[in-house]
Design an enzyme around this catalytic site. Sequence first.
Site, PDB file in Angstrom:
ATOM      1  N   LYS A  83     -57.501  35.010 -45.926  1.00  0.00           N
ATOM      2  CA  LYS A  83     -57.337  35.714 -47.207  1.00  0.00           C
ATOM      3  C   LYS A  83     -58.541  35.420 -48.072  1.00  0.00           C
ATOM      4  CE  LYS A  83     -54.254  38.392 -49.268  1.00  0.00           C
ATOM      5  NZ  LYS A  83     -53.322  39.353 -48.646  1.00  0.00           N
ATOM      6  N   TYR A 142     -46.149  49.168 -59.018  1.00  0.00           N
ATOM      7  CA  TYR A 142     -46.364  50.589 -58.704  1.00  0.00           C
ATOM      8  C   TYR A 142     -47.816  50.830 -58.334  1.00  0.00           C
ATOM      9  CZ  TYR A 142     -44.272  55.206 -58.557  1.00  0.00           C
ATOM     10  OH  TYR A 142     -43.731  56.395 -58.119  1.00  0.00           O
ATOM     11  N   GLY A 143     -48.357  49.923 -57.497  1.00  0.00           N
ATOM     12  CA  GLY A 143     -49.710  50.125 -56.992  1.00  0.00           C
ATOM     13  C   GLY A 143     -49.649  50.794 -55.640  1.00  0.00           C
ATOM     14  N   GLY A 176     -46.049  49.762 -53.989  1.00  0.00           N
ATOM     15  CA  GLY A 176     -44.854  50.210 -54.716  1.00  0.00           C
ATOM     16  C   GLY A 176     -44.761  51.720 -54.826  1.00  0.00           C
TER      17      GLY A 176
HETATM   18  P1  NAD Z   1     -52.008  46.992 -56.304  1.00  0.00           P
HETATM   19  O1  NAD Z   1     -53.087  46.326 -57.015  1.00  0.00           O
HETATM   20  O2  NAD Z   1     -52.264  48.345 -55.731  1.00  0.00           O
HETATM   21  O3  NAD Z   1     -50.713  47.084 -57.231  1.00  0.00           O
HETATM   22  C1  NAD Z   1     -50.130  45.977 -57.854  1.00  0.00           C
HETATM   23  C2  NAD Z   1     -49.040  46.492 -58.755  1.00  0.00           C
HETATM   24  O4  NAD Z   1     -48.314  45.392 -59.298  1.00  0.00           O
HETATM   25  C3  NAD Z   1     -49.549  47.276 -59.960  1.00  0.00           C
HETATM   26  O5  NAD Z   1     -48.681  48.371 -60.229  1.00  0.00           O
HETATM   27  C4  NAD Z   1     -49.473  46.267 -61.100  1.00  0.00           C
HETATM   28  O6  NAD Z   1     -49.355  46.877 -62.361  1.00  0.00           O
HETATM   29  C5  NAD Z   1     -48.213  45.539 -60.715  1.00  0.00           C
HETATM   30  N1  NAD Z   1     -48.103  44.213 -61.320  1.00  0.00           N
HETATM   31  C6  NAD Z   1     -49.052  43.246 -61.410  1.00  0.00           C
HETATM   32  N2  NAD Z   1     -48.560  42.189 -62.075  1.00  0.00           N
HETATM   33  C7  NAD Z   1     -47.272  42.484 -62.391  1.00  0.00           C
HETATM   34  C8  NAD Z   1     -46.234  41.807 -63.074  1.00  0.00           C
HETATM   35  N3  NAD Z   1     -46.432  40.581 -63.579  1.00  0.00           N
HETATM   36  N4  NAD Z   1     -45.040  42.421 -63.215  1.00  0.00           N
HETATM   37  C9  NAD Z   1     -44.832  43.664 -62.701  1.00  0.00           C
HETATM   38  N5  NAD Z   1     -45.770  44.356 -62.058  1.00  0.00           N
HETATM   39  C10 NAD Z   1     -46.983  43.782 -61.916  1.00  0.00           C
HETATM   40  O7  NAD Z   1     -51.545  45.971 -55.142  1.00  0.00           O
HETATM   41  P2  NAD Z   1     -50.759  46.305 -53.801  1.00  0.00           P
HETATM   42  O8  NAD Z   1     -51.760  46.443 -52.708  1.00  0.00           O
HETATM   43  O9  NAD Z   1     -49.773  47.381 -54.058  1.00  0.00           O
HETATM   44  O10 NAD Z   1     -50.016  44.919 -53.539  1.00  0.00           O
HETATM   45  C11 NAD Z   1     -48.743  44.609 -54.089  1.00  0.00           C
HETATM   46  C12 NAD Z   1     -48.126  43.452 -53.323  1.00  0.00           C
HETATM   47  O11 NAD Z   1     -48.027  43.805 -51.937  1.00  0.00           O
HETATM   48  C13 NAD Z   1     -48.937  42.146 -53.349  1.00  0.00           C
HETATM   49  O12 NAD Z   1     -48.041  41.056 -53.294  1.00  0.00           O
HETATM   50  C14 NAD Z   1     -49.729  42.217 -52.061  1.00  0.00           C
HETATM   51  O13 NAD Z   1     -50.168  40.948 -51.635  1.00  0.00           O
HETATM   52  C15 NAD Z   1     -48.693  42.815 -51.159  1.00  0.00           C
HETATM   53  N6  NAD Z   1     -49.208  43.429 -49.942  1.00  0.00           N
HETATM   54  C16 NAD Z   1     -50.118  44.433 -50.001  1.00  0.00           C
HETATM   55  C17 NAD Z   1     -50.574  44.998 -48.822  1.00  0.00           C
HETATM   56  C18 NAD Z   1     -51.505  46.178 -48.814  1.00  0.00           C
HETATM   57  O14 NAD Z   1     -51.725  46.734 -47.737  1.00  0.00           O
HETATM   58  N7  NAD Z   1     -52.034  46.624 -49.941  1.00  0.00           N
HETATM   59  C19 NAD Z   1     -50.126  44.519 -47.591  1.00  0.00           C
HETATM   60  C20 NAD Z   1     -49.182  43.495 -47.566  1.00  0.00           C
HETATM   61  C21 NAD Z   1     -48.739  42.952 -48.759  1.00  0.00           C
END
Ligand code: NAD
Length: 417
Positions: free
Chosen positions: A107, A220-221, A224
């Site tokens: 990571k 909602y990234g 979500g």
């Molecule tokens: P992203 O940056 O696209 O979105 C993150 C989202 O979380 C945003 O909507 C942000 O506003 C919201 N957020 C941040 N802090 C917050 C809080 N305190 N309360 C509520 N919402 C909050 O990131 P992502 O890629 O969607 O990742 C989200 C999660 O999924 C992380 O834990 C990441 O490690 C995990 N994940 C992502 C992937 C991937 O392929 N992108 C794979 C496995 C796990």
Amino acid sequence: MKNENLNPFAIAQAQLDEAAAVLQLDPDMHAFLREPMREFHFSIPVRMDDGRTQTFRGFRVQYNDARGPAKGGIRFHPDETIDTVRALAAWMTWKTAVADVPLGGGKGGVICNPRELSQAELERLSRGYMRAIARYVGITQDVPAPDVYTNPQIMAWMLDEYEQITGHHEPGVITGKPLTLGGSAGRSPATAMGGIFTIREAAKIRGLDLNGATCAIQGYGNVGSYAHQLAHDILGMRIVAVSDEFGGIYNEHGLDPEVISEHMRRTGKVIDCPETEPISNKDLLEMKVDVLIPAAIENQITGENAARIQAGIIAELANGPTTPDADKILAEKGVYIIPDFLCNAGGVSVSYFEMVQNSYQYYWDESLVHQRLDQKMTTAFYAVHEMAQAKQVDNRVAAYLVAVNRVAEAVRLRGWV
Ligand code: NAD
């Protein structure tokens, strides 16, 4: 339940300790698996638009590469810490093992707030990060990908920087790339899609009809927003609440993913979307829904709020959303948890497919990617389910038992321990 230790790496180690006890893991192996094999800490000086130079701290952790090259995303976050990166790298190790892809766990992270950077500054930071780690990554060593606040454009800049340094094309050095530069069809929705397959199987086990079942999603990234779209389109669920870091929205009749996406495109936030009521992140987590999907960041369900969680199934698309204290309370309440490194393994599975396609220079269509992803996720889901049944442990411990067995076997065969 006071004074819970919320350090993510302490949590990752405590989870491993619990699994090691059930497995009666050899103490030398346990000690080896408790720590990252390698980590890099570095400064990234970035020329800012106003002429100043700002120095950012960056990290890359290669937690364990016994089963193959390290694999794991890069997170840009103001609250990034080395212990968060270590925890996420450990979870990647268990994730690649439970998904049974021939990769290890790694990571990366940078302490920064990308929302305060211009596009040009973000590009210079991304290129600076790759310059710092270029000699330690590669298709046979370590392959990064996007994570929180990083995206395909950032992967493209990093790929280009790597190829400028090495002087040859090597698209498989990084995944989550734009399609034009060797990305895989279906990578963007892959994490959410993988989670949807696990929810489908969990519902069968729980006897829950998902059609019209209610769901709340935190975050909602990338993950979500696709989870909303896919839970709605594929599973026919009614998503009654969603949120991001600025707050949440609610409509008991269900939220239309298209309307929210359009609102997000205009405002960058979910709040104030037409025909919705506001709801706090805290209240969203405690709603009475069939399925709760944490898809934001760590430590959202803790010893403090777990007793008030009313969902029947928690599908952990985020990494580390639930703490060990919360796990105990949720187990007593009979909540069915699909643990993070199983639920969100779809992202790394399609990243692995991306590496395979890059090696062959031959690309699959989206339906083939989804079909193979379904196969991987369903197999992983039942490996964990059957382990939970056989050992009479909860799903998180079962996922650790499956993963740790596989990693420990590779370590042993290599003669490291
Ligand atoms: P992203 O940056 O696209 O979105 C993150 C989202 O979380 C945003 O909507 C942000 O506003 C919201 N957020 C941040 N802090 C917050 C809080 N305190 N309360 C509520 N919402 C909050 O990131 P992502 O890629 O969607 O990742 C989200 C999660 O999924 C992380 O834990 C990441 O490690 C995990 N994940 C992502 C992937 C991937 O392929 N992108 C794979 C496995 C796990």
